[in-house]
Scaffold this motif. Structure first.
Motif: not given
Ligand code: C2E
Ligand code: MG
Ligand code: MG
Length: 700
Positions: A461-463, A475-477, A479-481, A534-536, A596-598, A620-622, A653-658, A675-677
């Motif tokens: 989970y990322q806050p 929190a955003e869930a 997944i990891r394997w 959750i991401n779908v 709406v993601d990304d 989106d992070r970009s 905003a996604e991916g805020i690092e600074t 974000g990692y910040l």
């Molecule tokens: P997302 O939904 O856009 O998730 C954000 C991704 O950006 C996550 O990578 C997260 O760890 C990463 N991130 C967050 N903050 C930062 C930051 O400050 N800097 C950088 N460089 N990265 C950051 P993650 O966990 O590897 O997930 C990648 C993608 O995989 C997700 O993008 C999402 O689209 C997909 N995903 C993850 N979990 C699931 C799931 O349960 N189901 C589905 N269908 N897709 C999933």
């Protein structure tokens, strides 16, 4: 001795002759003759007509007829019975005339004796029998020759035609009368169907080799009027009794139909039924040829493996008839786009393999791939539908990527998967690292099939935080394997594969259940109440049972829907706007929130933002990463924030690092961020700790 008795009809009015003959025939040295005598020609004619007479002895001087006329009248009655003329010495002249007219022989009265008479009678009867037999045989041969289906043509040793049967007449266009005596090469004109050169004279060959010879394959007979027919033929020499060659017989028949049939069958075996394009078999042939040629000329050969994106959807929804027509339209565009020397083949399904032969550079191949994609991208009109289709193309080039058809096609196929993977509607050249990745991909897929039952998935989970206060807002869930490797496997390495093989649906259900259970547990433990997102993925969302699955999960886990958020990408939303809108409304009706993601990475029209019941836009992070470190503006980020504001959506905003990024975003009106910040994604346990700490901050 003959056991049979032959009946001799004596037509004679001369008593002396009668005595002589009857006397001779009565002689004991002559056996087997029975004599019937008449004295008038008319009586003779009547008797002869009744049959049963083996030979006639005729005196030309009779009471009712005299001279040659006697013979001709009798002969007219029966041509097959031999007639011997009884002649007086000195009157042979008339007898000779009768001989010319068809009499067998003549006997001189003065020389008549038992011996000569019996010999003359026997000879006459025998000769007639031989002639009959010969005639019969010849007749049988003629009837046979005219009734068989084959054409028969005979020549003499000089190569002049001596005979044609009926079929030969029809096929050459020459009647027998016209043809006989003409040179064979004039009557029987044959050419080689491929080279159109005059084919070798079959008679010459048969005579030269003194044996039956089969003739040139692919032989065409040119009829007198120029019409051509495919024939198959053979020629054999004809020998006389001494074994000398005196001519030849040529037997031939029309094989146009058989040849056409074989052409048709060869075509079917080498072409695809739906598109009439060459199939795998013919393609393999052509590739081998091209490689051989390219080797000699030091040139390149390219194999393009093309797969239509989303063809399956069209085929499934509009039916196979439309699907087939679309494939035909695609084939036509491909053929029109490429050179005649290139080969477009269909491998089955929506896969095409294109062979570009004798090319000089990879740029040339890339240009062709671009032209193909451009040609296909224009809408295809099929019945009343305007269908849009895109293609992904993988390219392998001889000699670098393989030196045989199988390897080249296989590698082009691999490259095609990469093209699809990197977003479809593009082409990729093969490179050798792809194969390693293919192996890796296959192993991921097979392990993935057991991952659920082995309980190898984890949710991290990322806050999400409020940028101003730093407090956790959700929190955003993610997944990891846990694939028994040192590190947990990131979703990018297995989600696309799970999507491809359909496993994503079950994985998605697990994620939802797990996330809802966790959210419920945080709520129950008295932490600050926060929603879990959750991401779908697109594949899950296009599953009809999706909404029902969400409803059931909410019910079984007892989570209040307001604590669930669903994140969808723009791509998912744009697939089928109407169906999506109604599905989103159903989801909304359950009481949850939609994000709406990304956002900003899709190519969608912004119209839908108003149409769809959306709550959150995740920048989106970009774009966040492009926020300038010094003074200056990020126009896109500003635009998205403003638009969200106008549409009354929450911008996250996604991916805020600074801190610079955080400050900029906050300064421009963005309320929340991730974000990692603030924190990376962490285990549920660690996230509980984050919630705890967050509560401390508030209290403190
Ligand atoms: P997302 O939904 O856009 O998730 C954000 C991704 O950006 C996550 O990578 C997260 O760890 C990463 N991130 C967050 N903050 C930062 C930051 O400050 N800097 C950088 N460089 N990265 C950051 P993650 O966990 O590897 O997930 C990648 C993608 O995989 C997700 O993008 C999402 O689209 C997909 N995903 C993850 N979990 C699931 C799931 O349960 N189901 C589905 N269908 N897709 C999933
Ligand atoms: Mg997400
Ligand atoms: Mg994202």
């Amino acid at each position: 001795m003959k056991s049979q008795t032959s009946t001799v009809l004596l037509i004679n009015d001369d008593a002396a002759i009668a005595d002589c003959i009857l006397g001779a025939l009565a002689s004991p040295s002559i056996a087997g003759f029975e004599v019937e005598s008449v004295r008038l020609l008319s009586a003779g004619v009547t008797r002869l007509a009744k049959k049963g007479i083996s030979v006639v002895l005729l005196n030309l001087a009779l009471p009712d007829s005299n001279g040659l006329e006697t013979f001709t009248k009798l002969f007219a009655t029966s041509r097959e019975t031999p007639i011997l003329i009884l002649s007086e010495t000195g009157q042979e002249e008339v007898a000779l005339l009768a001989l010319k007219a068809g009499a067998q022989d003549y006997l001189l009265r003065d020389h008549l004796n038992a011996y000569s008479l019996s010999r003359a009678l026997h000879n006459a009867i025998e000769r007639t029998a031989v002639e009959d037999a010969l005639y019969l045989e010849k007749e049988r041969a003629l009837v046979t020759l005219n009734s068989i289906g084959d054409a028969v043509l005979c020549t003499d040793i000089d190569g002049n035609v001596t005979y044609l049967n009926l079929v030969a007449e029809t096929m050459t266009g020459w009647t027998r009368t016209e043809a006989v005596g003409q040179p064979l090469t004039l009557v029987f004109r044959i050419i080689d169907g491929a080279t159109r050169q005059t084919a070798r004279d079959p008679m010459e060959m048969a005579v030269e080799q003194n044996r039956t010879v089969g003739l040139t394959k692919n032989c065409m007979l040119v009829r007198r009027d120029g019409f051509e027919s495919a024939i198959e033929d053979s020629a054999a020499p004809i020998h006389d009794r001494a074994g000398r060659i005196i001519g030849a017989v040529i037997v031939f028949h029309d094989v146009s139909a058989a040849r056409a049939m074989s052409v048709q069958m060869t075509h079917s075996a080498q072409h695809d039924v739906v598109t009439n394009l060459p199939n795998r078999v013919l393609l393999n042939d052509r590739v081998s040829q091209s490689i051989a040629l390219a080797q000699r000329q030091h040139r390149l050969v390219a194999i393009l493996f093309m797969d239509l994106d989303q063809f399956k959807v069209i085929n499934d929804s509009l039916g196979h008839a439309i699907g087939d027509k679309l494939l035909q339209s695609v084939s036509q565009r491909l053929v029109d786009t490429l050179r005649a020397s290139d080969t477009v083949s269909r491998q089955g399904g929506d896969e095409f393999v294109i062979l570009l032969s004798s090319i000089d550079s990879r740029e040339h191949v890339a240009d062709s791939a671009k032209r193909i994609m451009l040609a296909l991208s224009k809408p295809h009109t099929v019945d009343d539908h305007h269908l849009h289709i895109r293609a992904s193309i993988g390219i392998a080039v001889y000699p670098e990527d393989g030196d045989n058809t199988d390897t080249l096609v296989q590698n082009a196929d691999t490259a095609m998967y990469y093209a699809k993977d990197s977003g479809r509607n593009r082409f990729r050249f093969f490179d050798s690292t792809m194969n390693e990745r293919v192996v890796e991909r296959q192993s991921v897929e097979s392990d993935l099939r057991h991952a659920l039952e082995r309980d190898e998935f984890r949710l991290h989970y990322q806050p999400k935080v409020n940028l101003a206060s730093g407090r956790i807002t959700g929190a955003e869930a993610l997944i990891r394997w846990d694939r028994s490797e040192e590190e947990l496997v990131a979703p990018a390495r297995f989600i696309p594969i799970a999507e491809d093989c359909g496993l994503i649906v079950d994985i998605g259900k697990w994620v939802m259940r797990e996330a809802c259970t966790q959210a419920r547990s945080w709520l129950d433990s008295g932490h600050l109440p926060i929603p879990v997102a959750i991401n779908v993925s697109a594949v899950e969302f296009s599953d009809e049972a999706f909404v029902e699955g969400v409803r059931t999960t909410l019910a079984t886990t007892g989570l209040n829907p307001q604590y669930l958020e669903i994140e969808l990408t723009e791509r998912v939303l744009m697939k089928d706007v109407e169906a999506t809108a109604s599905m989103l409304r159903e989801l909304k009706a359950l009481g949850l929130r939609l994000a709406v993601d990304d956002f900003g990475t899709g190519y969608s029209s912004l119209n839908y933002l108003q149409e769809f019941p959306i709550d959150i836009l995740k920048i989106d992070r970009s774009f966040v990463q492009k926020i300038p470190t010094g003074p200056g503006d990020s126009l896109i980020v500003n635009a998205i924030i403003n638009m969200a504001d106008t549409l009354k959506l929450l911008a996250v905003a996604e991916g805020i690092e600074t801190s610079i990024q955080r400050n900029y975003l906050q300064g421009h009106g963005c309320i929340e961020g991730q974000g990692y910040l603030f924190s990376r994604s962490v285990s549920a346990e660690d996230f509980s700790q984050l919630l705890e700490d967050d509560a401390q901050i508030t209290v403190g």
